[in-house]
Design a protein around this motif. Structure first.
Motif, PDB file in Angstrom:
ATOM      1  N   ASP A   1      36.432  25.344  55.974  1.00 54.80           N
ATOM      2  CA  ASP A   1      37.187  25.780  54.631  1.00 54.80           C
ATOM      3  C   ASP A   1      38.608  25.897  55.226  1.00 54.80           C
ATOM      4  O   ASP A   1      38.721  26.833  56.108  1.00 54.80           O
ATOM      5  CB  ASP A   1      36.433  26.883  54.152  1.00 54.80           C
ATOM      6  N   PRO A   2      39.591  25.350  54.471  1.00 51.42           N
ATOM      7  CA  PRO A   2      40.912  25.635  55.143  1.00 51.42           C
ATOM      8  C   PRO A   2      41.547  27.097  54.860  1.00 51.42           C
ATOM      9  O   PRO A   2      42.310  27.665  55.502  1.00 51.42           O
ATOM     10  CB  PRO A   2      41.712  24.378  53.886  1.00 51.42           C
ATOM     11  N   VAL A   3      40.711  27.856  53.919  1.00 45.76           N
ATOM     12  CA  VAL A   3      41.240  29.273  53.774  1.00 45.76           C
ATOM     13  C   VAL A   3      40.667  30.220  55.090  1.00 45.76           C
ATOM     14  O   VAL A   3      41.423  31.090  55.280  1.00 45.76           O
ATOM     15  CB  VAL A   3      40.521  29.873  52.446  1.00 45.76           C
ATOM     16  N   ASP A   4      39.761  29.226  55.705  1.00 49.70           N
ATOM     17  CA  ASP A   4      39.334  30.373  57.112  1.00 49.70           C
ATOM     18  C   ASP A   4      40.448  29.984  58.378  1.00 49.70           C
ATOM     19  O   ASP A   4      40.159  30.821  59.195  1.00 49.70           O
ATOM     20  CB  ASP A   4      37.978  29.675  57.613  1.00 49.70           C
ATOM     21  N   ALA A   5      41.307  29.195  58.133  1.00 50.76           N
ATOM     22  CA  ALA A   5      42.350  29.033  59.128  1.00 50.76           C
ATOM     23  C   ALA A   5      43.042  30.034  59.590  1.00 50.76           C
ATOM     24  O   ALA A   5      43.163  30.105  60.994  1.00 50.76           O
ATOM     25  CB  ALA A   5      43.332  27.873  58.736  1.00 50.76           C
ATOM     26  N   SER A   6      43.388  30.992  58.962  1.00 54.61           N
ATOM     27  CA  SER A   6      44.110  32.033  59.723  1.00 54.61           C
ATOM     28  C   SER A   6      43.240  32.965  60.478  1.00 54.61           C
ATOM     29  O   SER A   6      43.733  33.741  61.282  1.00 54.61           O
ATOM     30  CB  SER A   6      44.689  33.122  58.174  1.00 54.61           C
ATOM     31  N   GLN A   7      42.010  32.709  60.377  1.00 60.04           N
ATOM     32  CA  GLN A   7      40.945  33.515  61.466  1.00 60.04           C
ATOM     33  C   GLN A   7      41.088  32.960  62.818  1.00 60.04           C
ATOM     34  O   GLN A   7      40.591  33.626  63.573  1.00 60.04           O
ATOM     35  CB  GLN A   7      39.467  33.396  61.167  1.00 60.04           C
TER      36      GLN A   7
ATOM     37  N   HIS B   1      47.176  23.161  51.798  1.00 63.19           N
ATOM     38  CA  HIS B   1      48.446  22.415  52.046  1.00 63.19           C
ATOM     39  C   HIS B   1      49.462  22.928  51.070  1.00 63.19           C
ATOM     40  O   HIS B   1      50.612  22.622  51.277  1.00 63.19           O
ATOM     41  CB  HIS B   1      48.174  20.915  51.667  1.00 63.19           C
ATOM     42  N   ASP B   2      49.214  23.810  50.255  1.00 61.22           N
ATOM     43  CA  ASP B   2      50.257  24.366  49.382  1.00 61.22           C
ATOM     44  C   ASP B   2      50.384  25.814  49.121  1.00 61.22           C
ATOM     45  O   ASP B   2      51.129  26.480  48.249  1.00 61.22           O
ATOM     46  CB  ASP B   2      49.841  24.053  47.995  1.00 61.22           C
ATOM     47  N   VAL B   3      50.067  26.699  50.325  1.00 62.84           N
ATOM     48  CA  VAL B   3      50.337  27.858  50.142  1.00 62.84           C
ATOM     49  C   VAL B   3      49.940  28.384  51.672  1.00 62.84           C
ATOM     50  O   VAL B   3      49.168  27.879  52.176  1.00 62.84           O
ATOM     51  CB  VAL B   3      49.619  28.647  49.245  1.00 62.84           C
ATOM     52  N   ALA B   4      50.767  29.436  52.123  1.00 61.22           N
ATOM     53  CA  ALA B   4      50.654  29.919  53.545  1.00 61.22           C
ATOM     54  C   ALA B   4      49.523  31.154  53.497  1.00 61.22           C
ATOM     55  O   ALA B   4      49.294  31.772  52.358  1.00 61.22           O
ATOM     56  CB  ALA B   4      52.051  30.630  54.147  1.00 61.22           C
ATOM     57  N   LEU B   5      48.666  31.425  54.306  1.00 63.69           N
ATOM     58  CA  LEU B   5      47.724  32.664  54.449  1.00 63.69           C
ATOM     59  C   LEU B   5      48.406  33.631  55.051  1.00 63.69           C
ATOM     60  O   LEU B   5      49.192  33.544  56.096  1.00 63.69           O
ATOM     61  CB  LEU B   5      46.465  32.019  55.193  1.00 63.69           C
ATOM     62  N   SER B   6      47.830  34.942  54.700  1.00 65.21           N
ATOM     63  CA  SER B   6      48.488  36.024  55.328  1.00 65.21           C
ATOM     64  C   SER B   6      47.823  36.075  56.790  1.00 65.21           C
ATOM     65  O   SER B   6      46.496  35.916  56.929  1.00 65.21           O
ATOM     66  CB  SER B   6      48.177  37.231  54.623  1.00 65.21           C
TER      67      SER B   6
END
Length: 483
Positions: free
Chosen positions: A88-94, A66-71
């Motif tokens: 895991d939210p960090v996996d969203a950019s996949q 919620h607080d940073v965009a992923l590359s």
């Protein structure tokens, strides 16, 4: 701009953004929009709000911290015909893909004051978010599920509203087995066949019904043909529930008998206990009766919340029962300090089961098989993440931020290298103890949850869920979008 969760989208800051040419229009048509011609789209709604936009395309992913965009380097493909767990939210950019969408250039009415930046259509059309995601191979199957929860307040920096699962359904959110109703529409909206409507005396949040409890069930006397004189749609974009006008008389008569009061939409000062004691609205839907898929619940239908069983609610023991407690159809207004009923009888034909009817369930839209699944749930996505050792925020938040603040203070209080080394070891030790404590707490939480089993109750929280699927009703400020 000051009303919404984010600032205006800056097109020039995206290397992958582009405006669609007139020969590329997806839903709009080529129109003069000031300095150039673009693919213009617009929408107007029953309560008077409207917007206009031009079509564009950019790389997009759903969710993430919620607080940073992923590359994102480019569009991804996820075509494996297996269940892929990316909680895991960090996996969203996949799951990034090229999304065709509308850049709004004008808005009126409630779209000006709503908290959300815009709207997202989830109907069964080629322009919907999930459909584009599937066509671009970002998800392997044409499926998604929506799980709505409530909160009494909506904050600009984000309010927990539940979970959206794209490409399938997450059973870890479920408090009861998922049961399936038939989706009677092949495109556009999603619709069910309504077999009966009841009021259950004394309230209750679960659909579980027994023969001994049938004395509390009061059937509203419309026939199946009357209840289905028009489509009964399940519309996440409609905040409240709108039933056919012909149901008003039987409903209000039963309400008067059970509560001694007249049903209306005036503000009511009630305690939580009084809200919980109000009648629960119970809907009986035609169960999915086509080819067995294999994910249907096993066992005696009488022991499965969501099935009619041998109660007499329906002649089919595997028809679907949906319970709408007062905590969901009565909305709390913090400014008034009172509740208002958000279950209406205004439709000349057909009905709209809105977000407050879906609330407290994980609702699964299995488009390819023509099913709509319902499982009781508190839709607590954040707790699910925590149970997996994850967080909605990125690692720079929380504990790491606290550690950074301690280090900053340490620079002023501790000048020697030796002192800082000792302090560094102290911080690492404290962090290890803190993490170990969280793991122990989560382990205990899981153990308690396993012991409680079906005894878990759905949360009776409240959230101002306002939004609109394209073409739906808008009766209040559109709901905060679930990401």
């Amino acid at each position: 701009d000051s009303y919404h969760t984010d600032k205006y989208f800056q097109e020039s800051k995206s290397k992958t953004f582009r405006t669609l040419e007139c020969n590329e229009c997806v839903r709009g048509s080529c129109r003069d929009m000031g300095f150039s011609t673009k693919c213009r789209i617009s929408m107007s709604y029953a309560e008077g709000s409207s917007w206009s936009a031009y079509e564009a395309m950019d790389l997009c992913y759903a969710g993430g911290p919620h607080d940073v965009a992923l590359s994102v380097d480019g569009p991804m493909t996820n075509t494996e015909n297996i269940v892929i767990d990316h909680i895991d939210p960090v996996d969203a950019s996949q799951f990034a893909f090229e999304l065709s969408f509308g850049c709004q250039v004008s808005i009126t009415g409630l779209f000006i004051t709503q908290l959300a930046d815009g709207i997202m259509g989830m109907e069964n059309e080629k322009t919907s978010f999930w459909k584009q995601m599937h066509l671009k191979n970002a998800i392997p199957r044409p499926e998604f599920s929506l799980c709505f929860s409530r909160s009494n307040e909506a904050e600009r920096d984000g309010t927990g509203a539940g979970a959206m699962t794209l490409g399938g359904v997450d059973t870890r959110l479920h408090m009861s087995p998922m049961v399936f109703a038939k989706n009677v529409m092949k495109s556009g909206f999603y619709a069910v066949h309504l077999k009966a409507v009841y009021l259950r005396e004394g309230g209750g949040v679960s659909a579980q019904t027994t023969q001994s409890g049938m004395g509390k069930m009061h059937k509203l006397g419309l026939s199946e043909a009357q209840l289905n004189s028009g489509n009964v749609i399940v519309d996440s974009g409609t905040t409240d529930t709108y039933m056919m006008a012909s149901l008003s008389g039987p409903f209000k008569a039963a309400w008067k008998e059970l509560t001694g009061s007249v049903y209306g939409h005036q503000p009511l000062s009630l305690s939580v206990e009084e809200i919980d004691a109000l009648p629960t609205i119970v809907l009986v839907l035609s169960g999915f009766d086509e080819t067995i898929v294999g994910d249907e619940p096993d066992g005696d239908p009488n022991n499965i919340a969501g099935y009619t069983g041998d109660t007499g609610l329906s002649e089919n023991v595997r028809d679907v029962v949906i319970a709408i407690p007062a905590a969901h159809y009565m909305e709390y207004d913090s400014q008034e300090g009172a509740y208002r009923a958000r279950f209406y009888f205004e439709e000349s034909s057909g009905s709209v089961l809105g977000a407050n009817a879906m609330m407290g369930h994980d609702v699964y839209f299995d488009i390819a098989r023509g099913r709509i699944g319902f499982a009781e749930s508190n839709c607590d996505y954040e707790s699910l993440l925590l149970s997996e050792g994850l967080s909605i925020s990125t690692p720079v938040s929380g504990l790491s931020r606290i550690a950074a603040e301690i280090v900053d203070d340490m620079k002023h209080e501790c000048s020697s290298t030796g002192c800082r080394g000792v302090m560094g070891l102290f911080i690492l030790g404290a962090m290890a103890i803190f993490v170990a404590g969280i793991r122990i707490a989560l382990a205990r939480r899981r153990a308690v949850a396993e012991c409680q089993g079906v005894g878990l109750e759905i949360s009776s929280l409240a959230l101002d869920l306002d939004s609109d699927d394209e073409g739906g009703h808008v009766d209040e400020p559109p709901m905060p979008q679930i990401t």
